[in-house]
Motif scaffolding. Structure first.
Motif, PDB file in Angstrom:
ATOM      1  N   THR A 137       0.830  -1.209   0.000  1.00  0.00           N
ATOM      2  CA  THR A 137       0.000   0.000   0.000  1.00  0.00           C
ATOM      3  C   THR A 137       0.862   1.257   0.000  1.00  0.00           C
ATOM      4  O   THR A 137       0.460   2.288  -0.535  1.00  0.00           O
ATOM      5  CB  THR A 137      -0.958   0.012   1.201  1.00  0.00           C
ATOM      6  OG1 THR A 137      -0.232  -0.277   2.400  1.00  0.00           O
ATOM      7  CG2 THR A 137      -2.058  -1.007   1.036  1.00  0.00           C
ATOM      8  N   ALA A 140       1.525   1.839  -3.594  1.00  0.00           N
ATOM      9  CA  ALA A 140       0.328   2.358  -4.255  1.00  0.00           C
ATOM     10  C   ALA A 140       0.102   3.822  -3.905  1.00  0.00           C
ATOM     11  O   ALA A 140      -0.260   4.642  -4.767  1.00  0.00           O
ATOM     12  CB  ALA A 140      -0.885   1.518  -3.872  1.00  0.00           C
ATOM     13  N   ASP A 164       3.275  -9.346  -5.269  1.00  0.00           N
ATOM     14  CA  ASP A 164       2.157  -8.833  -4.471  1.00  0.00           C
ATOM     15  C   ASP A 164       2.055  -7.317  -4.570  1.00  0.00           C
ATOM     16  O   ASP A 164       0.957  -6.751  -4.582  1.00  0.00           O
ATOM     17  CB  ASP A 164       2.312  -9.250  -3.008  1.00  0.00           C
ATOM     18  CG  ASP A 164       2.145 -10.750  -2.811  1.00  0.00           C
ATOM     19  OD1 ASP A 164       1.696 -11.423  -3.752  1.00  0.00           O
ATOM     20  OD2 ASP A 164       2.496 -11.249  -1.723  1.00  0.00           O
ATOM     21  N   ALA A 167       0.541  -6.565  -7.853  1.00  0.00           N
ATOM     22  CA  ALA A 167      -0.896  -6.854  -7.830  1.00  0.00           C
ATOM     23  C   ALA A 167      -1.678  -5.704  -7.201  1.00  0.00           C
ATOM     24  O   ALA A 167      -2.758  -5.327  -7.694  1.00  0.00           O
ATOM     25  CB  ALA A 167      -1.163  -8.153  -7.077  1.00  0.00           C
ATOM     26  N   VAL A 168      -1.156  -5.126  -6.132  1.00  0.00           N
ATOM     27  CA  VAL A 168      -1.839  -3.998  -5.479  1.00  0.00           C
ATOM     28  C   VAL A 168      -1.825  -2.772  -6.389  1.00  0.00           C
ATOM     29  O   VAL A 168      -2.824  -2.052  -6.509  1.00  0.00           O
ATOM     30  CB  VAL A 168      -1.179  -3.690  -4.119  1.00  0.00           C
ATOM     31  CG1 VAL A 168      -1.738  -2.397  -3.527  1.00  0.00           C
ATOM     32  CG2 VAL A 168      -1.421  -4.846  -3.150  1.00  0.00           C
ATOM     33  N   ARG A 170      -1.743  -2.795  -9.633  1.00  0.00           N
ATOM     34  CA  ARG A 170      -2.703  -3.064 -10.711  1.00  0.00           C
ATOM     35  C   ARG A 170      -4.147  -2.907 -10.236  1.00  0.00           C
ATOM     36  O   ARG A 170      -5.044  -2.598 -11.030  1.00  0.00           O
ATOM     37  CB  ARG A 170      -2.477  -4.475 -11.254  1.00  0.00           C
ATOM     38  CG  ARG A 170      -1.174  -4.634 -12.030  1.00  0.00           C
ATOM     39  CD  ARG A 170      -0.830  -6.102 -12.242  1.00  0.00           C
ATOM     40  NE  ARG A 170       0.442  -6.279 -12.938  1.00  0.00           N
ATOM     41  CZ  ARG A 170       1.197  -7.364 -12.844  1.00  0.00           C
ATOM     42  NH1 ARG A 170       0.813  -8.380 -12.064  1.00  0.00           N
ATOM     43  NH2 ARG A 170       2.336  -7.449 -13.517  1.00  0.00           N
ATOM     44  N   THR A 171      -4.380  -3.111  -8.952  1.00  0.00           N
ATOM     45  CA  THR A 171      -5.725  -2.937  -8.397  1.00  0.00           C
ATOM     46  C   THR A 171      -6.048  -1.458  -8.205  1.00  0.00           C
ATOM     47  O   THR A 171      -7.159  -1.002  -8.514  1.00  0.00           O
ATOM     48  CB  THR A 171      -5.839  -3.670  -7.048  1.00  0.00           C
ATOM     49  OG1 THR A 171      -5.559  -5.060  -7.241  1.00  0.00           O
ATOM     50  CG2 THR A 171      -7.234  -3.520  -6.466  1.00  0.00           C
ATOM     51  N   TYR A 172      -5.083  -0.706  -7.693  1.00  0.00           N
ATOM     52  CA  TYR A 172      -5.294   0.725  -7.447  1.00  0.00           C
ATOM     53  C   TYR A 172      -5.456   1.520  -8.746  1.00  0.00           C
ATOM     54  O   TYR A 172      -6.282   2.430  -8.834  1.00  0.00           O
ATOM     55  CB  TYR A 172      -4.094   1.296  -6.688  1.00  0.00           C
ATOM     56  CG  TYR A 172      -4.221   1.379  -5.189  1.00  0.00           C
ATOM     57  CD1 TYR A 172      -4.168   2.604  -4.532  1.00  0.00           C
ATOM     58  CD2 TYR A 172      -4.357   0.239  -4.407  1.00  0.00           C
ATOM     59  CE1 TYR A 172      -4.251   2.694  -3.159  1.00  0.00           C
ATOM     60  CE2 TYR A 172      -4.439   0.303  -3.033  1.00  0.00           C
ATOM     61  CZ  TYR A 172      -4.396   1.546  -2.401  1.00  0.00           C
ATOM     62  OH  TYR A 172      -4.474   1.614  -1.039  1.00  0.00           O
ATOM     63  N   PRO A 174      -6.597   1.378 -12.003  1.00  0.00           N
ATOM     64  CA  PRO A 174      -7.834   1.702 -12.737  1.00  0.00           C
ATOM     65  C   PRO A 174      -8.764   2.607 -11.951  1.00  0.00           C
ATOM     66  O   PRO A 174      -9.397   3.510 -12.516  1.00  0.00           O
ATOM     67  CB  PRO A 174      -8.460   0.325 -12.991  1.00  0.00           C
ATOM     68  CG  PRO A 174      -7.351  -0.654 -12.863  1.00  0.00           C
ATOM     69  CD  PRO A 174      -6.434  -0.083 -11.828  1.00  0.00           C
ATOM     70  N   CYS A 175      -8.863   2.373 -10.650  1.00  0.00           N
ATOM     71  CA  CYS A 175      -9.750   3.184  -9.812  1.00  0.00           C
ATOM     72  C   CYS A 175      -9.220   4.608  -9.648  1.00  0.00           C
ATOM     73  O   CYS A 175     -10.000   5.529  -9.373  1.00  0.00           O
ATOM     74  CB  CYS A 175      -9.904   2.526  -8.440  1.00  0.00           C
ATOM     75  SG  CYS A 175     -10.556   0.842  -8.514  1.00  0.00           S
TER      76      CYS A 175
END
Length: 438
Positions: A137, A140, A164, A167-168, A170-172, A174-175
């Protein structure tokens, strides 16, 4: 003293009576039947205290912490001075919640201020926040800092980051309206030429050193490449390696982040850990979370206060730097106590021990038939070994010998980790075991 029961039947009856209701079913009448469980929970019968303790001790015995262990990959076993446990188990720290108000107790605020100071010095930066959840985080949040500081929405990220962390990110992304551009590797490290090719219009670059494969990256060259396009350099670092490596601030990084788990936090089945963030002065107001500052009160005495709290609970949500609302206070205090107990000399000795033992292990392993280093670059305390034998078979065979080996990465590659906790006898036993397997 009665056993813990959330509410006895008598208490439930009094509660319902005070609400003018006759039953729990009447209380729940507005909840549709289709979303109700409508059956007892699938739980075993209650047990006595002795039975529970026996079961818990059995689970604890399965955690083979005394076995020789050569696995890291983001969570590392290091020596923790006794003072770290002794002080963080004091009630003042252990039971205190994360500080929300500027007038929070001076003791807690001072402890966090000391943490911030130590992290800033460790990274060669001007300021640190009071911590975030973990290293992933933190990375991110650094991406969001780059976006907001440059008003750009393209971010470069190295594929040598921990999976990992990737992955975080890539999750953050787009949003957060961020376009991620993943930079390929050259011999296990970030390709500087690829950074230069994609740097135009980028808010920044996130690259680790040491990276996921244990290799030391050329952070200065990466920083130069991204700065040429007026982007920011985010260096994801291992704090123990800072004992002997050049600090990110000295290599041109604008933001330094990482996971503070190696700083006095046990493995603990994966958490809780602590994410650290340190920045150059000009990016201080873009830091997420909270920052403790030192000032003086009306009597001229030193005082500590929550100076900046640019988070969504305090200001208009769209202007908040982050939605992270808590810092990892207890974990951050453990990190501060660890750094204080070790001091610069102790941290350097720990890092040197990790480095030397890892190279001793790599030399022994790669002297065996059919085993070789995958990458030729300099490494800190982790390294990848390719073998003619399948990695899964090697891992299973070592377990049968009572050794926790490296992490299988793919069909034939294993990521080994060696810290100061591994003795020469353990390393020699690993090499002998691999010789038998090979």
């Amino acid at each position: 003293m009665r056993s813990y029961i959330p509410a006895t039947r008598e208490e439930q009856a009094r509660m319902l009576e005070s609400m003018g209701l006759s039953s729990m079913e009447e209380l729940l009448r507005d909840i549709p039947q289709g979303v109700r469980l409508n059956r007892p929970l699938d739980l075993p019968e209650g047990r006595s205290e002795a039975e529970v303790l026996r079961a818990l001790r059995g689970y604890a015995a399965e955690n083979h912490t005394e076995r020789p262990m050569f696995r890291g990959a983001g969570a590392y076993r290091h020596f923790i001075p006794a003072i770290v446990d002794a002080l963080t188990e004091r009630g003042e720290f252990l039971t205190a919640y994360t500080p929300y108000q500027p007038e929070m107790s001076q003791g807690m605020l001072q402890a966090i201020f000391e943490y911030q100071t130590l992290i800033a010095r460790l990274c060669g930066m001007d300021a640190s926040n009071a911590s975030v959840y973990d290293g992933a985080t933190a990375a991110a949040e650094a991406m969001l800092m780059c976006r907001d500081s440059t008003r750009r929405k393209k971010m470069l990220v190295s594929l040598s980051l921990h999976p990992d962390v990737l992955a975080v990110l890539r999750t953050y992304a787009p949003c957060a309206g961020v376009e991620l551009v993943e930079i390929p590797l050259e011999n296990g490290v970030t390709d500087v030429r690829a950074v230069a090719e994609h740097a135009e219009g980028a808010a920044g670059l996130i690259a680790p050193s040491p990276n996921y494969f244990g290799l030391l990256e050329d952070t200065a060259a990466l920083a130069q490449a991204i700065h040429a396009a007026r982007g920011l350099m985010v260096s994801y670092v291992n704090p123990i390696a800072m004992g002997i490596c050049k600090k990110p601030g000295a290599l041109g990084a604008d933001i330094a982040v990482g996971d503070g788990q190696p700083l006095g936090l046990p493995l603990s089945w994966g958490g809780p850990y602590v994410g650290f963030m340190a920045v150059k002065q000009r990016y201080l107001r873009n830091l997420p979370g909270r920052i403790v500052g030192e000032t003086v009160d009306d009597a001229g005495l030193r005082a500590y206060v929550l100076t900046l709290q640019a988070r969504e609970q305090h200001i208009r949500r769209e202007k908040a730097t982050s939605n992270i609302c808590s810092n990892q206070s207890l974990c951050a205090i453990r990190a501060a106590l660890y750094l204080t107990a070790m001091g610069p000399e102790g941290l350097r000795e720990t890092a040197e021990s990790c480095l030397q033992k890892a190279h001793y292990a790599a030399e022994g392993i790669c002297s065996l038939h059919g085993m070789r280093l995958r990458y030729s670059g300099p490494f800190f305390h982790e390294f990848v070994v390719d073998s003619d034998r399948p990695a899964a078979q090697i891992d299973e065979a070592l377990r049968e010998m009572g050794i926790v080996g490296g992490l299988p990465l793919d069909a034939h590659g294993i990521l080994y980790c060696v810290t100061e906790m591994n003795t020469r006898r353990e390393i020699d036993a690993l090499v002998r075991g691999l010789e038998v397997i090979a």
